[in-house]
Design an enzyme around this catalytic site. Sequence first.
Site, PDB file in Angstrom:
ATOM      1  N   LYS A 217       5.245 -67.819  11.359  1.00 46.50           N
ATOM      2  CA  LYS A 217       5.143 -67.122  10.075  1.00 46.50           C
ATOM      3  C   LYS A 217       6.257 -66.089   9.919  1.00 46.50           C
ATOM      4  CE  LYS A 217       3.707 -65.251   6.361  1.00 46.50           C
ATOM      5  NZ  LYS A 217       3.540 -65.875   5.077  1.00 46.50           N
ATOM      6  N   CYS A 271       6.468 -59.161   1.931  1.00 37.63           N
ATOM      7  CA  CYS A 271       6.563 -60.097   3.049  1.00 37.63           C
ATOM      8  C   CYS A 271       7.981 -60.165   3.599  1.00 37.63           C
ATOM      9  CB  CYS A 271       6.134 -61.478   2.579  1.00 37.63           C
ATOM     10  SG  CYS A 271       4.533 -61.427   1.774  1.00 37.63           S
TER      11      CYS A 271
HETATM   12  N1  SAJ Z   1      15.194 -63.321  -3.706  1.00 42.43           N
HETATM   13  C1  SAJ Z   1      16.536 -63.212  -3.952  1.00 42.43           C
HETATM   14  N2  SAJ Z   1      17.302 -64.345  -3.934  1.00 42.43           N
HETATM   15  C2  SAJ Z   1      16.759 -65.578  -3.693  1.00 42.43           C
HETATM   16  C3  SAJ Z   1      15.385 -65.678  -3.438  1.00 42.43           C
HETATM   17  C4  SAJ Z   1      14.614 -64.529  -3.450  1.00 42.43           C
HETATM   18  O1  SAJ Z   1      17.061 -62.124  -4.184  1.00 42.43           O
HETATM   19  O2  SAJ Z   1      17.519 -66.557  -3.727  1.00 42.43           O
HETATM   20  C5  SAJ Z   1      14.361 -62.110  -3.707  1.00 42.43           C
HETATM   21  C6  SAJ Z   1      13.293 -62.094  -4.793  1.00 42.43           C
HETATM   22  O3  SAJ Z   1      13.799 -61.661  -6.009  1.00 42.43           O
HETATM   23  C7  SAJ Z   1      12.284 -61.137  -4.205  1.00 42.43           C
HETATM   24  C8  SAJ Z   1      12.380 -61.426  -2.707  1.00 42.43           C
HETATM   25  O4  SAJ Z   1      13.613 -62.067  -2.510  1.00 42.43           O
HETATM   26  O5  SAJ Z   1      12.661 -59.792  -4.439  1.00 42.43           O
HETATM   27  C9  SAJ Z   1      11.255 -62.282  -2.153  1.00 42.43           C
HETATM   28  O6  SAJ Z   1      10.942 -63.319  -3.066  1.00 42.43           O
HETATM   29  P1  SAJ Z   1      10.598 -64.823  -2.601  1.00 42.43           P
HETATM   30  O7  SAJ Z   1      10.299 -65.588  -3.822  1.00 42.43           O
HETATM   31  O8  SAJ Z   1      11.681 -65.361  -1.755  1.00 42.43           O
HETATM   32  O9  SAJ Z   1       9.352 -64.674  -1.647  1.00 42.43           O
HETATM   33  P2  SAJ Z   1       7.910 -63.940  -1.730  1.00 42.43           P
HETATM   34  O10 SAJ Z   1       8.022 -62.611  -1.076  1.00 42.43           O
HETATM   35  O11 SAJ Z   1       7.325 -63.995  -3.090  1.00 42.43           O
HETATM   36  O12 SAJ Z   1       7.047 -64.935  -0.790  1.00 42.43           O
HETATM   37  C10 SAJ Z   1       7.487 -65.191   0.532  1.00 42.43           C
HETATM   38  C11 SAJ Z   1       7.537 -66.717   0.739  1.00 42.43           C
HETATM   39  N3  SAJ Z   1       8.218 -67.035   2.001  1.00 42.43           N
HETATM   40  C12 SAJ Z   1       9.254 -67.917   2.048  1.00 42.43           C
HETATM   41  O13 SAJ Z   1       9.691 -68.471   1.072  1.00 42.43           O
HETATM   42  C13 SAJ Z   1       9.806 -68.189   3.404  1.00 42.43           C
HETATM   43  C14 SAJ Z   1       6.118 -67.282   0.744  1.00 42.43           C
HETATM   44  O14 SAJ Z   1       6.129 -68.670   1.061  1.00 42.43           O
HETATM   45  C15 SAJ Z   1       5.247 -66.524   1.767  1.00 42.43           C
HETATM   46  O15 SAJ Z   1       3.916 -67.004   1.760  1.00 42.43           O
HETATM   47  C16 SAJ Z   1       5.228 -65.062   1.371  1.00 42.43           C
HETATM   48  O16 SAJ Z   1       6.579 -64.569   1.431  1.00 42.43           O
HETATM   49  C17 SAJ Z   1       4.320 -64.325   2.337  1.00 42.43           C
HETATM   50  O17 SAJ Z   1       3.189 -64.033   1.955  1.00 42.43           O
HETATM   51  O18 SAJ Z   1       4.714 -64.125   3.493  1.00 42.43           O
END
Ligand code: SAJ
Length: 433
Positions: A217, A271
């Site tokens: 995780k 996360c």
């Molecule tokens: N972000 C970027 N650029 C990207 C992708 C995301 O700047 O290309 C930023 C987003 O804007 C945000 C942050 O990253 O601020 C996180 O967003 P996210 O959509 O990547 O992830 P979370 O935090 O909503 O959810 C993550 C997910 N983990 C992964 O994709 C590996 C989700 O599957 C997990 O279940 C969740 O964390 C968790 O609960 O751990």
Amino acid sequence: MRGEAQPTVSVIGLGYIGLPTAAVIARAGMQVCGVDVAQTVVETINRGEIHIEEVDLDGLVRGVVQRGLLSAATEVAPADVFVIAVPTPFAKDGQHTPDISYVLAAARSVARVLKPGDTVILESTSPVGTTEAMRDLIAAERPDLKMPGLTEAIADVSIAYCPERVLPGRILEELTNNDRSIGGITPRCARKALAFYKRFVRGACVTTDARSAEMTKLVENAYRDVNIAFANELSMVADAMGLDVWEVIRLANRHPRVNILSPGPGVGGHCIAVDPWFIVHGAPDETPLIRTARGVNDAKIHHTIARAAALVAANPGVPVACLGLAFKANIDDFRESPARLVAATLARRYGDRIRVVEPYAAKLPIEFTDTGATLVDIDDALETCGVLIVLVDHDLFRSVPLAERAGKAVYDSRGIWPDQPAQAEPEAQRKAG
Ligand code: SAJ
């Protein structure tokens, strides 16, 4: 397993993960009691209502509460399966030390009602070793029960770690369809937990040991953080070199083995910006890359503030629209949000020139009080503001056509408007970048 009576289930912690999980388990026909320390949360759910925003969750909870399959309480009652989904924040030592006290408190409350044959599953994102710590605590509280990994005989109860992987905004779909890692303290524990998840998960359920599942995780979120850091670093390099980072990434991603993520104003949420530290904490000397990635993503927030502030300063007296407060697109979650930090910093500096557009907010968060900044809708912002600062890639903002942005000074930290003509960069802005 088929033909056996459905187990009764207790889900401890009714937040963004616990409540949807409880509802999905209830939908599969199991009797579920959700447990939360907050009396208001318990009352809300027992009325068939919800206290968080998530696509389709309201209808699902209403349905399972009406059918008598889901209820909520403040105390843990006996059940066959206990699912723990409580927060694992940082300790308040400023060292990013994981605080597993909520997990241990939940385990203690489960220990009081545990009986032979029961299964205890931890879902909270946790540092490696937490499931064993939970087992040790239950063993100390209940010396009458033979515990897995501590007895040569067949244990009385099963204990496993099964992390969730759901994406806010897609939780219900991903809860059912994503693959799951199921880590038992012993293989027998893993099989017991597997039989439970098979009742409501359509994705593949892969068994392993508890420590590997815990690490998996953390690794998933650290992987994403490191990759976003690469994109964010590129955006800062591109600013320094006067290049369009979006154009560079678009072209590089045409390579069959390159897939660069999107730069943004920094990484938010509870996360991805948190979990990598759990790995660093576990192996501080072996994690320079993971630690640096965190630093790069945090630095991007300050870079965004500097660029936005330079644009505001270069347009004296002009009203400024900050587009978005959420930590990512199309959700109403403003906690740990870089967009919110950037907008609030600008509000403190530039006061009533700052207009915030956030379709998911009814009012501005507390730190905007007395700054003079106001919450307006997108039409208002486009009509009155000459400077647009894009902080969140909400669909609403994406859909603004070029005609409505023409002639405005724009800083698009999310790259949602590729057709926006490049502007002559003011000297102050170039220096800030
Ligand atoms: N972000 C970027 N650029 C990207 C992708 C995301 O700047 O290309 C930023 C987003 O804007 C945000 C942050 O990253 O601020 C996180 O967003 P996210 O959509 O990547 O992830 P979370 O935090 O909503 O959810 C993550 C997910 N983990 C992964 O994709 C590996 C989700 O599957 C997990 O279940 C969740 O964390 C968790 O609960 O751990």
